[in-house]
Structures are given as C-alpha cells and as structure tokens.
Design an enzyme around this catalytic site. Structure first.
Site, PDB file in Angstrom:
ATOM      1  N   GLU A 132      -0.854  -0.820  -3.710  1.00 49.82           N
ATOM      2  CA  GLU A 132      -0.875   0.646  -3.560  1.00 49.82           C
ATOM      3  C   GLU A 132      -1.683   1.050  -2.328  1.00 49.82           C
ATOM      4  O   GLU A 132      -1.367   2.052  -1.688  1.00 49.82           O
ATOM      5  CB  GLU A 132      -1.422   1.312  -4.828  1.00 49.82           C
ATOM      6  CG  GLU A 132      -0.580   1.081  -6.097  1.00 49.82           C
ATOM      7  CD  GLU A 132       0.899   1.463  -5.966  1.00 49.82           C
ATOM      8  OE1 GLU A 132       1.229   2.397  -5.207  1.00 49.82           O
ATOM      9  OE2 GLU A 132       1.738   0.802  -6.621  1.00 49.82           O
ATOM     10  N   HIS A 145       0.613   1.242   0.604  1.00 51.52           N
ATOM     11  CA  HIS A 145       1.327   2.532   0.650  1.00 51.52           C
ATOM     12  C   HIS A 145       0.377   3.625   1.151  1.00 51.52           C
ATOM     13  O   HIS A 145       0.742   4.476   1.956  1.00 51.52           O
ATOM     14  CB  HIS A 145       1.814   2.925  -0.749  1.00 51.52           C
ATOM     15  CG  HIS A 145       2.985   2.128  -1.248  1.00 51.52           C
ATOM     16  ND1 HIS A 145       4.186   2.084  -0.575  1.00 51.52           N
ATOM     17  CD2 HIS A 145       3.159   1.380  -2.375  1.00 51.52           C
ATOM     18  CE1 HIS A 145       5.042   1.328  -1.262  1.00 51.52           C
ATOM     19  NE2 HIS A 145       4.442   0.894  -2.348  1.00 51.52           N
TER      20      HIS A 145
HETATM   21 ZN    ZN Z   1       5.382  -0.172  -3.867  1.00 53.82          ZN
END
Ligand code: ZN
Length: 501
Positions: A265, A268
């Site tokens: 994450e 991202h």
């Molecule tokens: Zn992902």
C-alpha cells in the site's frame, strides 16, 4: 482563454472536492464506521457521487472544453494546460455517455451487493449473492453498451481501469505470459516446498505495526502527508496530494500479512504523494492506470521488499524486535520463507510466481461472463474446474473459491483484474530501467537507502500524474512498449537461484 481555463479549473476543483468527500466517507466506512452506519452511508456516498457526476457532465464543461480547443492546440502537448484540457475532455466524453440515473443505480447496487457478500462469504453461501452478481453482470453489460463500437464487450470496461487497453491485447500478452510462466511454476513446485514455519509463530500486533511503519518511512512514504489505519481489506485512498492514506491488516500468527501488505500500500501511496502539487484538485492528480499503479505497489512489495539485499539491512532489525521468534533463524531461511512458491487457494496470499495464474483465471472468466459464454449460475463449478486444472488443487468450498475477492461483489465485472498482472510485468520493466540508469540502486537497498530509486520513480512516473496515458508513459520511461521479458528475466534470475533451476 486564460479566463476560460481558470473557470474550467475552478469547476474541476469543486467536483474534485465532492469526490474527495465521497472518498473520505468511503475510507471511514472501511476503517472506523460502526455497522449501523451502513445504510445511511451508502445513500450519502451516492449523493456526493451523483452531485459530482452532474457537475462534471454539465454542458458548461463541454462548452469550456470546446472553447479551449485552440488554446490546447497551441500549447505544448505535455504542458499542464494542454494536458488538463486533453485528459478532462477524455473523461468528459466518457462521462456524458452514462446517464446519471444509471450511475446512481449502479452505485446503490454496489453497496447492497457488498453487504450481501460480506455476510455470504463467511457463511460460504454463494446462492445468497447470486442474484446480486447476476444484476452486477447485467449492469456491467449495460455500462459497456453506452460505448458502442467496441471490438469486445469488455473493452470499454478495461479502458476505464487501463486506458487504451483492449481484451484482445491483454489476452495476447497474458497468453504469452502463461506460456512462459507455467513451466517455471511446474519446475519450482516439483521440488520440496520452502519451510516458512518461521513466519507462522506468534508476533504481537503492536511490534508488527511499529516495524511496518519504520520500513515504509524509510522507503519514502511521507507520514506528514499520510497515515495508516487498520482495514479488513487493505486499500490506499487520497483526499489530496497532501493527504494520501494507507491501510493494513495484522495477523499475529502470520508475519508476512501486515509487513508486505504495508509495503504494497505504501507503493500506491508514494505514487499519489509524488504527483506534482501544481496538479492538485484537477483530473491530472492521481495515477494514470490501475496497471501502472499496481506496478508501484508490486515494485516496493516484491522487487524491493522480497529481495535478499533489502533483508540484509532489515533482518537484524527485525530480529531485535522479535528475538524469541527469530534469533535462531538464519537470514537465508527467512529469505526463502518470504519467497516460498506454492500452489494455493487465495489470490491475495499467493506468491509472486503463481499469483498471475490467479489473475489469468479471473480475467478469462470476466470475458466469458460478459460474452454470455458462462452464466453466474455455472460460475462456482467453472471456477473449481479451471482452478484445479491450473493449480492442481480443488477449492474445498466457495468461500475460498469464487467468493474470495471483493471486486465483483463491490464493483463491476470487466476490467477488475488485469491491472494486477500488468502491474507485475511493469514493476520489473521499470525497475530494470531504474537500475540501468543508476546501478548503485542495488547496493543502496542493501544499506537501507531508497532515495535514488524513489527519486527516479518520482521523476519518471509519479510527478506526471495522469498527464500521459499508460502506453505513453511506458514508452517514455522504458523506450518501448509493455514487454514481459524483463519480468520473466526477473523471475528466472531470482527463483532460478533460489530453487537451483
Ligand atoms: Zn495494489
């Protein structure tokens, strides 16, 4: 022209504010909201989304875009102004094709379907969600049919997530990948599996949490402009370039879950945090496609986070935190454990070699469902059959079979999965490019330094937001189109060495 551009930006920022408010409600729903909030929350989110859609599809926006055409043509292609007009027009032309009533209907249905799935999955009760999934398929087809003239009915849906991609091109790339991947999986799984018992001891949550934060802070995720919370299905969301939040889930009996989920994450998150602040509040602020987004989470989670060099630095630190569990476990044992390859039931738990087989199955099923070649009623059986053919194991139930992923139950069918495998392919392609430009990256990783890599990614990818299409970006960064060879090379080098192939 300047006045019109300013008016366009003002309107777009207002729309972005509504969308960010909806995203914040969604973040809350998935982190802290008590269950009693669900029915009203679905309505509230739908209201905000409807308002944003209405404002964006207003004829005034179309008029401004028309008026600004000469300005766009006179400005350089990659200037902020020309890019804003170009990308907004692309979004606008797509948005005006979908009636607001349909947007609202789909949104309401997604919320209802998600609630039904949240109860059906633990109860292993596919029949309970079947009518919802049938309606989702119907709505997905209707959505695609607002864009007539496609080659394959999935094309407009794939295009939403990975602009410019089509069922035929993705299918061809995946077929090529499959051909190279299957022998690798077979060669590895013919050997005795790696022992990952060291990861399956008890690791108290608080220390796992703290270590995860320490790692992603070092990678470059900025906690002044982000935070991490717990969520049952981890995700990343952004309300502005200055507020990009990640979530994770912790399992005390599985060290890998939170650790690699947090790194994933954060990849991202760093992408969203790295967009140039000049693009704030406009449609250019954000990742360019689901595939490119996923390339960043995979790059940090797998290419960096599961490498031996990375753990030469971090493993002694991890041993300090968990002396009882890891003091007597060698680095090499740990490295093999975090890279264990096995045929397994659950996509999100799959290793990076077999992972793509899970995606290829889902992608094919999306196409077949949309084509009408497969019905929702037959889906669980088809799943079991294909899964056992691909993986050599039969899912014991639907809970760990067709019910395992949230995507079809909280979203649409079509375009939901290809981005994961495109992301794996691109992660290796981008990393190869970064290390060619800066050979010192590998030794820096061993020293716990990530700034050269992070800056290269920011410079080459993050800062541009949605300015370039995915294929333009890949071409600019790597000098060629999407290519599976670097990914195959990466897998063969890493796992060839690990398994003596
Ligand atoms: Zn992902």
């Amino acid at each position: 022209m300047k006045t019109k551009l300013k008016e366009l930006k003002t309107r777009l920022t207002e729309i972005n504010d509504l969308e960010s408010a909806a995203a914040l409600l969604d973040w809350d729903q998935n982190t802290y909201m008590p269950p009693g909030g669900a029915p009203a929350r679905a309505r509230q989110t739908a209201t905000l989304e409807r308002l944003a859609h209405e404002k964006f599809t207003d004829a005034g926006i179309g008029k401004l875009l028309d008026d600004l055409r000469p300005y766009e043509e006179s400005a350089p292609y990659d200037s902020d102004e020309a890019s804003l007009i170009r990308v907004t027009r692309r979004d606008y032309e797509r948005a005006i094709k979908v009636p607001p009533a349909f947007v609202a209907e789909f949104s309401d249905h997604r919320s209802a379907s998600f609630q039904a799935w949240a109860e059906a999955r633990p109860a292993n009760d596919f029949a309970k969600v079947r009518p919802y999934l049938e309606k989702t398929l119907d709505l997905s087809r209707r959505l695609a049919n607002f864009f007539p003239g496609y080659e394959h009915i999935a094309d407009p849906l794939i295009d939403y997530a990975d602009y410019g991609m089509k069922a035929s091109t993705v299918r061809a790339t995946f077929a090529e990948l499959r051909e190279q991947l299957v022998p690798i999986v077979q060669a590895i799984t013919a050997q005795p599996p790696a022992d990952d018992a060291c990861l399956r001891q008890t690791f108290p949550e608080a220390q796992q949490w703290a270590f995860g934060l320490e790692v992603v802070k070092r990678l470059g995720y900025d906690f002044e402009r982000g935070r991490q919370d717990k969520a049952p299905h981890p995700f990343t969301t952004e309300f502005s370039i200055g507020d990009v939040r990640i979530t994770t889930r912790v399992k005390e009996n599985n060290l890998g879950e939170a650790l690699f989920g947090t790194m994933h994450e954060s990849g991202h998150g760093m992408y969203e945090q790295g967009v140039r602040t000049d693009l704030e509040g406009t449609p250019l602020a954000g990742g360019t496609s689901s595939g490119v987004h996923e390339s960043q989470s995979r790059l940090w989670e797998n290419v960096v986070g599961r490498s031996r060099g990375f753990w030469r630095f971090f493993y002694p630190r991890l041993q300090d935190i968990f002396p009882d569990q890891l003091e007597d476990v060698e680095l090499e044992t740990f490295y093999r454990a975090i890279n264990k390859v096995e045929r397994s039931l659950i996509r999100t738990d799959a290793d990076e070699v077999t992972y793509n087989l899970h995606i290829l199955l889902r992608f094919d099923f999306e196409l077949r469902l949309l084509e009408g070649d497969l019905t929702v009623r037959d889906l669980p059986d088809a799943w079991r059959e294909r899964f056992s053919a691909d993986m050599g194991i039969i899912p014991p139930d639907d809970r760990d079979g067709v019910l395992q992923d949230i995507h079809w139950y909280a979203g649409g069918i079509g375009g939901a999965f290809q981005g994961y495998t495109l992301g794996n392919i691109l992660s290796a392609q981008f990393f190869e490019q970064a290390t060619q430009a800066h050979p010192e990256i590998e030794s820096e990783i061993e020293a716990g330094k990530f700034s050269t890599l992070h800056n290269w990614l920011k410079e080459s990818i993050y800062q541009h937001g949605r300015k370039y299409t995915p294929s333009e970006l890949v071409e600019r960064v790597t000098g060629g189109p999407l290519n599976i060879e670097p990914y195959i090379r990466y897998l063969c080098d890493k796992y060839g060495e690990l398994y003596g192939l």
